[in-house]
Design an enzyme around this catalytic site. Structure first.
Site, short mmCIF file in Angstrom:
data_model
loop_
_atom_site.label_atom_id
_atom_site.label_comp_id
_atom_site.label_asym_id
_atom_site.label_seq_id
_atom_site.Cartn_x
_atom_site.Cartn_y
_atom_site.Cartn_z
N GLY A 198 4.90 3.77 4.78
CA GLY A 198 3.69 3.57 3.99
C GLY A 198 3.11 2.18 4.08
O GLY A 198 2.20 1.83 3.32
N LYS A 230 -9.56 -4.98 -0.57
CA LYS A 230 -9.93 -6.26 0.04
C LYS A 230 -11.16 -6.18 0.93
O LYS A 230 -11.97 -7.08 0.94
CB LYS A 230 -8.73 -6.86 0.79
CG LYS A 230 -8.32 -6.19 2.09
CD LYS A 230 -7.54 -4.92 1.91
CE LYS A 230 -6.20 -5.10 1.31
NZ LYS A 230 -5.42 -3.84 1.24
N VAL A 246 -5.04 -9.42 -2.26
CA VAL A 246 -4.64 -10.48 -1.32
C VAL A 246 -3.14 -10.75 -1.45
O VAL A 246 -2.68 -11.24 -2.47
CB VAL A 246 -5.43 -11.79 -1.58
CG1 VAL A 246 -5.01 -12.87 -0.58
CG2 VAL A 246 -6.92 -11.54 -1.50
N LYS A 295 -8.77 -10.62 3.51
CA LYS A 295 -8.00 -11.37 2.51
C LYS A 295 -8.29 -12.86 2.60
O LYS A 295 -8.40 -13.54 1.57
CB LYS A 295 -6.50 -11.09 2.69
CG LYS A 295 -6.11 -9.66 2.39
CD LYS A 295 -4.68 -9.37 2.80
CE LYS A 295 -4.29 -7.92 2.48
NZ LYS A 295 -2.93 -7.59 2.95
N LYS A 324 -9.03 12.55 -4.97
CA LYS A 324 -9.88 13.22 -4.00
C LYS A 324 -9.46 14.67 -3.76
O LYS A 324 -10.29 15.56 -3.67
CB LYS A 324 -9.86 12.45 -2.67
CG LYS A 324 -10.81 13.04 -1.66
CD LYS A 324 -11.05 12.27 -0.37
CE LYS A 324 -10.17 11.17 -0.01
NZ LYS A 324 -10.50 10.57 1.31
N GLU A 345 -1.45 2.33 7.96
CA GLU A 345 -2.24 3.55 7.90
C GLU A 345 -2.06 4.37 9.18
O GLU A 345 -1.55 3.89 10.19
CB GLU A 345 -3.72 3.20 7.73
CG GLU A 345 -4.05 2.43 6.48
CD GLU A 345 -3.83 3.21 5.20
OE1 GLU A 345 -3.93 4.46 5.24
OE2 GLU A 345 -3.53 2.59 4.17
#
Length: 403
Positions: A178, A96, A123, A196, A38, A181
């Site tokens: 990490g 997912k 998952v 999931k 991106k 989010e």
């Protein structure tokens, strides 16, 4: 003999880089042709000519026969995967949310165009649960599937319970590593676990359920009172998705924090690890354990799918395409713990039975049996009042609601 794969990869974040790290250590019959990214200005560790911002460079290249989708945008992922499948390219995805929201259509696209979509990495990270549900348990009667499906929330719960960190500090640590989010609601709110679970249930029971129909209540309202209660009782709090076959016509699903006893497999699943418990009629109880977050664990699952495509592997969706007698239902009863301030919430939930009730200053809780439909109806009330709900019973006690 395996066929040569020419791969276009969408995304070069934590999982994309982890996948690349693993691939370069292996002597596999594959070639990474291009990464689609991106941000063209972000500094990369690989040669500039490997990167492009134009998705069609990959999707329209007839030489690229395999697309690997590893981006965070579920809507963009759907468009990428749909075009790839309809263009005759096989796809590996770790998205997912996208898969759960479009699974029925994605199954149809594979059948229509003779392509394959694999998504083991979507998952439970490194745990090969989808392949096992698809192949090992293809003729097995599964009573239930439950577990810890989200490494981020489990990391937070482990830190606050084992090390006494406050919730915000543990969350910040998860973000810095990490695992979570910047906006963590998908993880801590139980949405990620729900997506999931929906994918796993499609392979376990052949039932495809809409995400909006499945209850998810997360850990964001966790308070020191729950930790005090858990430690006094010798239990732990885990965020646990549950799917249970109630009889030969009904399967129920939900995601809730759960009080986990020391005798249970999930009690010792800590930090970013995941665990899946499968209760089967003939194989009895089986437990899968592994890392559920991080670039290399998820990258290893993605690579397993890529390697399978060298031999034209496809999911057969045996239970999905079979006789569909089994239906999803929310008409169940279960035992819950409710820590609350607002007495009106207790009344609104309309407990069918109350086993325990406690008042002490600012700390009030009730344990009892409620209908899942009542929890769904009061979900916004629970969130607004900062109440905390946990599954406080046994899977064996979850049953169809009585009128």
């Amino acid at each position: 003999m395996s066929k040569k794969l020419k791969i276009g990869i969408f995304g070069f974040g934590v999982v994309g880089q982890g996948l690349h790290d693993i691939i370069i250590t292996k002597n596999l019959n594959l070639e990474i042709v291009k990464f689609v990214i991106k941000d063209p200005n972000k500094k990369r560790t690989l040669a500039a000519e490997l990167f492009t911002t134009d998705k069609d460079v990959v999707l329209d290249d007839p030489e690229i026969n395999t697309v690997v989708e590893l981006i965070n945008d579920a809507d963009a992922a759907y468009q990428i995967v749909k075009k790839a499948l309809t263009s005759g390219k096989n796809v590996v995805s770790a998205s997912k949310k996208m898969i759960a929201e479009h699974l029925e259509e994605l199954i149809a696209l594979q059948k229509e165009h003779g392509t394959s979509l694999l998504y083991e990495g979507s998952v439970c990270g490194s745990i090969p649960i989808i392949r096992n549900l698809e192949e090992y348990y293809d003729n097995e009667l599964l009573h239930s599937i439950s577990g810890i499906f989200n490494g981020s929330s489990n990391y937070i719960l482990s830190k606050v319970y084992n090390e006494g960190l406050d919730y915000d500090t543990a969350l910040k640590q998860a973000q810095d590593l990490g695992f979570a989010e910047t906006d963590p609601i998908s993880d801590v709110g139980g949405y990620d676990s729900k997506y999931k679970l929906i994918i796993a249930v499609a392979h376990a029971y052949g039932v495809i359920v809409k995400a909006e129909d499945v209850l998810n209540i997360g850990i964001q309202n966790l308070s020191p009172y729950e930790l005090q209660y858990a430690k006094e009782k010798g239990i732990k709090i885990k965020l646990v998705p549950v799917a249970k076959e109630l009889d030969d016509k009904h399967v129920a699903m939900f995601v809730l924090p759960k009080f986990v006893k020391q005798s249970e497999f999930l009690y010792n699943v800590d930090n970013e690890y995941n665990g899946v418990v499968v209760q089967a009629a003939f194989a009895d109880q089986q437990f899968f354990f592994g890392k559920g977050a991080g670039g290399h664990p998820t990258g290893s699952a993605v690579l397993s799918d890529i390697a399978a495509l060298r031999y034209d592997y496809q999911y057969e969706y045996k239970k999905t395409s079979g006789v569909k007698d089994l239906k999803f239902t929310n008409d169940i009863e279960l035992a819950i713990y409710l820590r609350y301030d607002d007495e009106a919430l207790v009344e609104a939930l309309s407990f069918d039975a109350i086993y325990e009730r406690y008042y002490s200053g600012d700390f009030k809780y009730v344990i009892g049996k409620v209908k899942l439909q009542n929890l769904i109806a009061q979900q916004q009330h629970i969130a607004n009042s900062k109440a905390f709900v946990a599954f406080a019973g046994e899977l064996s006690d979850v049953q169809l609601a009585t009128i």
